[in-house]
Enzyme design. Structure first.
Site, short mmCIF file in Angstrom:
data_model
loop_
_atom_site.label_atom_id
_atom_site.label_comp_id
_atom_site.label_asym_id
_atom_site.label_seq_id
_atom_site.Cartn_x
_atom_site.Cartn_y
_atom_site.Cartn_z
CG MET B 1 -2.18 0.66 1.01
SD MET B 1 -3.46 0.73 2.24
CE MET B 1 -3.09 -0.29 3.56
CB CYS B 2 1.99 3.86 -1.53
SG CYS B 2 3.59 3.04 -1.24
N GLY B 3 0.09 5.88 -0.34
CA GLY B 3 -0.93 6.91 -0.60
C GLY B 3 -0.40 7.95 -1.57
#
Lengths: 227, 298
Positions: B1-3
Site C-alpha cells: 500500500m501507499c498513498g
C-alpha cells in the site's frame, strides 16, 4: 430518529450503537452525517434498521449486512456490501471496485456506475447497477443475479459458476467459460422483479442473459498442458 | 500500500493555499503509508531562473558554507534557502549544468533531489505529519504539486527510497504499487545511458518516462508507451513543469479518485484525501479508467 455525526462521534461508537440493536428494536430510523469518506461505516449490522448515510463513504461500507436497509447519499469506495447476507443497500452515486463481493443474499442497488470486479465471487446476492460496470465483473460468481442497465467491461463472468448476468448494454468481452444464453420466462420474471425492486426504469426485452458454459467444472485431460 | 495525492490549480487565487491543501491531503493518507513521505511542489511564479533541490544527512555541517563554496567553484550568482535537511539553490539557468557537475564531483555528502525551473522536492523518513512539519509544507505556494506517503515493499525505508522520484528536469513521479520488471528495465535504460541511483522500482518508472520524453514524446504519449513496457501494479501520478498526469495499470487494483472543479483538479488514493478541498461537494468525482492516460496542463 437517531442521528450520529461522524464529525463528533467516532466510527467505533457509530458501529457499536448500530450493531447493538436487536431484531425487535424500536429505534429503527438512523441517520449518519459527515461520513467524509470514512472506511467501514455501518458494517456488521444485524437488525432491520433503516439507515441513511448523508455523503460519500470509503472502503467496506455496509459489509456483512443482515436485515438492514441502508441508503448512501453519495458514492462508496471499494468493497461495498462485501459478504452481505440479507437486507438492501441503495447507493445513489458510484461504487468503486469489488462491490458486493462474495455476497450471500440481499439486494445491492447502485444508481451510478460500478468499477471493476463488481460481484466477484457472488454467492446469492442480487446486484442491480443502473450505470456501467468495469472489467472482471462476476468473476467466479456462484449464484445470485447481476443486472446491469449500462455496459460491462472486459472479461465479464470469467470462470463463472451459476450466477446469472443480465446486461442491457454492450459487453466489451466475455471471460473464460461465459456465454450468452437463452432468456426463458423464469429469467424474465427474475429480472422484472429485480428491476422493480431497485427502481429501474428498463424493459426486460432489452436485456441479454449470460451464464456459464460449464466447461470448466470438471478437469479435462486435454487441458493438462495448461497447468 | 501507499498513498498518493495531487493538486493542479486552475484558479491562481488558490496558489497561496497549495501547500496547506496538499498537506491536509497528505496527512489524511498516513494510514496508507506511515514510513516516509514526500512532496514535489511546482512554483515558478516569479520566473526566477532555475532551482536545484539538494539534501544532506548532516545539514548543519554540509550546508554551513554551501553558498560560498558553490559561488567560488562556479562563479554563478546564486541563492541558497535551507529547509531542514534540504536546500534550494536558485540560480541563472545557464549555470544549471555546471552546478550539477560540481555537486556530483565535489560534494559526495549531498544528494540532488530535483532540478528544474519550477520543481522543489522534499522527502524524508517518518510519519507524513512529521515530515510535513519539518519542511513547513503547509506554508508553500505553487501552481501544482504531488505528494506520497510510503509503505515500502520493493526497497529499504530511506530518504532516497521515498517518493517523489525525479529523473528529468521538472519531472517527478509517485507510485502506488510494485513493478515486476524493474530490474530488467533498469539494465535496458542503463544501456541507453539513463541511470538510476537507487534499487527502487518506482525510480525505474520515472527514468523510463524521462527517457521517453527526452525522445520527444509528450507526457501522454510517454505514459501510453508505459502501458506495454511497465509490468506490475501501479497507479502513477507524474508531475511536469506545466501539469500532471495519471495512469493506472490494466488490472487497476490500486485505488485512484479524481475530482475536478472550475478551480482545480485533485487526485487522491482515496476520496478521504479530498474531503476538505474547497467546494468538493460540487466537484465532478470519478475513478480513472484502467490503462487510460489522463493529464492536465497549464
Amino acid at each position: 430518529m437517531e442521528k450520529i455525526d461522524l464529525a463528533t462521534s467516532s466510527l467505533r461508537e457509530l458501529n457499536e450503537r448500530l450493531q447493538q440493536q436487536s431484531e425487535v428494536t424500536n429505534e429503527k430510523q438512523w441517520e449518519v452525517v459527515n461520513p467524509k469518506g470514512a472506511h467501514a461505516i455501518a458494517v456488521g449490522l444485524n437488525a432491520p434498521l433503516e439507515l441513511l448515510i448523508k455523503g460519500s463513504t470509503g472502503y467496506y461500507c455496509a459489509g456483512m449486512n443482515q436485515h438492514a436497509q441502508i441508503t448512501v447519499q453519495g458514492s462508496v469506495g471499494p468493497g461495498v456490501c462485501e459478504n452481505m447476507m440479507s437486507g438492501s443497500v441503495f447507493i445513489e452515486g458510484d461504487a468503486s471496485q469489488y462491490a458486493g463481493a462474495t455476497g450471500h443474499g440481499g439486494l445491492l442497488t447502485i444508481k451510478g456506475n460500478a468499477a471493476s470486479r463488481c460481484g466477484i465471487s457472488m454467492k446469492g446476492i442480487n446486484i442491480v447497477v443502473h450505470g456501467n460496470i468495469g472489467h472482471m465483473s462476476a468473476f467466479m460468481g456462484q449464484s445470485g443475479n447481476l443486472v446491469v442497465l449500462g455496459n460491462a467491461g472486459d472479461a465479464l463472468g470469467d470462470s463463472l459458476y451459476e450466477a446469472r448476468l443480465f446486461i442491457r448494454g454492450k459487453v466489451s468481452s466475455l471471460g473464460a467459460d461465459c456465454i450468452e444464453k437463452e432468456m426463458r420466462p423464469e429469467h424474465r420474471e427474475i429480472l422484472q422483479d429485480l428491476l422493480t425492486k431497485s427502481g429501474a426504469d428498463a424493459n426486460v426485452a432489452d436485456f441479454k442473459r449470460y451464464g456459464s458454459a460449464r466447461k470448466l467444472y470438471n478437469f479435462d485431460i486435454d487441458n493438462a498442458g495448461d497447468y | 500500500m501507499c498513498g498518493i495525492v495531487g493538486l493542479f490549480l486552475k484558479d491562481k487565487s488558490l496558489e497561496p493555499e497549495l501547500g496547506s491543501l496538499l498537506t491536509d491531503m497528505l496527512v489524511t493518507m498516513s494510514d496508507r503509508g506511515p514510513d516516509s513521505a514526500g512532496i514535489a511542489i511546482y512554483n515558478n511564479l516569479k520566473k526566477q531562473g532555475s532551482k536545484i533541490t539538494i539534501q544532506s544527512m548532516n545539514p548543519v555541517e554540509d550546508f554551513k558554507e554551501i553558498k560560498a563554496q558553490l559561488t567560488q567553484l562556479s562563479g554563478a550568482d546564486l541563492e541558497v534557502r535551507i529547509v531542514d535537511t534540504h536546500a534550494i539553490i536558485t540560480l541563472d539557468s545557464n549555470y544549471k549544468d555546471k552546478i550539477k557537475q560540481i555537486l556530483k564531483s565535489s560534494f559526495a555528502n549531498l544528494r540532488i533531489m530535483s532540478i528544474g525551473d519550477s520543481i522543489e522536492i522534499y522527502k524524508e523518513v517518518g510519519l507524513p505529519e512529521e515530515v510535513a512539519d519539518r519542511f513547513e509544507l503547509s506554508k508553500m505556494v505553487g501552481s501544482h504539486g504531488v505528494g506520497h506517503t510510503r509503505m515500502a515493499t520493493e526497497s529499504a525505508v530511506t530518504t532516497l527510497g521515498a517518493h517523489p522520484f525525479s529523473t528529468g528536469e521538472d519531472q517527478c513521479l509517485v507510485h502506488n504499487g510494485s513493478l515486476s520488471n524493474h530490474n530488467s528495465l533498469r539494465r535496458k535504460l542503463a544501456r541507453l545511458g539513463v541511470n538510476c541511483e537507487t534499487d527502487n522500482d518506482t525510480e525505474v518508472a520515472a527514468a523510463y518516462i524521462t527517457h521517453k520524453m527526452n525522445d520527444g514524446f509528450n507526457l501522454g504519449d510517454a505514459l501510453n508507451a508505459g502501458i506495454s513496457d511497465l509490468d506490475g501494479f501501479y497507479t502513477f501520478l507524474v508531475g511536469t513543469k506545466n501539469g500532471f498526469g495519471v495512469l493506472r495499470d490494466p488490472i487497476a487494483c490500486k485505488p485512484a479518485v479524481l475530482a475536478e472543479t472550475e478551480q482545480y483538479v485533485a487526485f487522491g488514493s482515496e476520496y478521504r484525501a479530498l474531503v476538505n478541498l474547497p467546494n468538493i461537494d460540487h466537484a465532478k468525482i470519478w475513478e480513472p479508467e484502467p490503462a487510460t492516460v489522463y493529464f492536465w496542463e497549464h
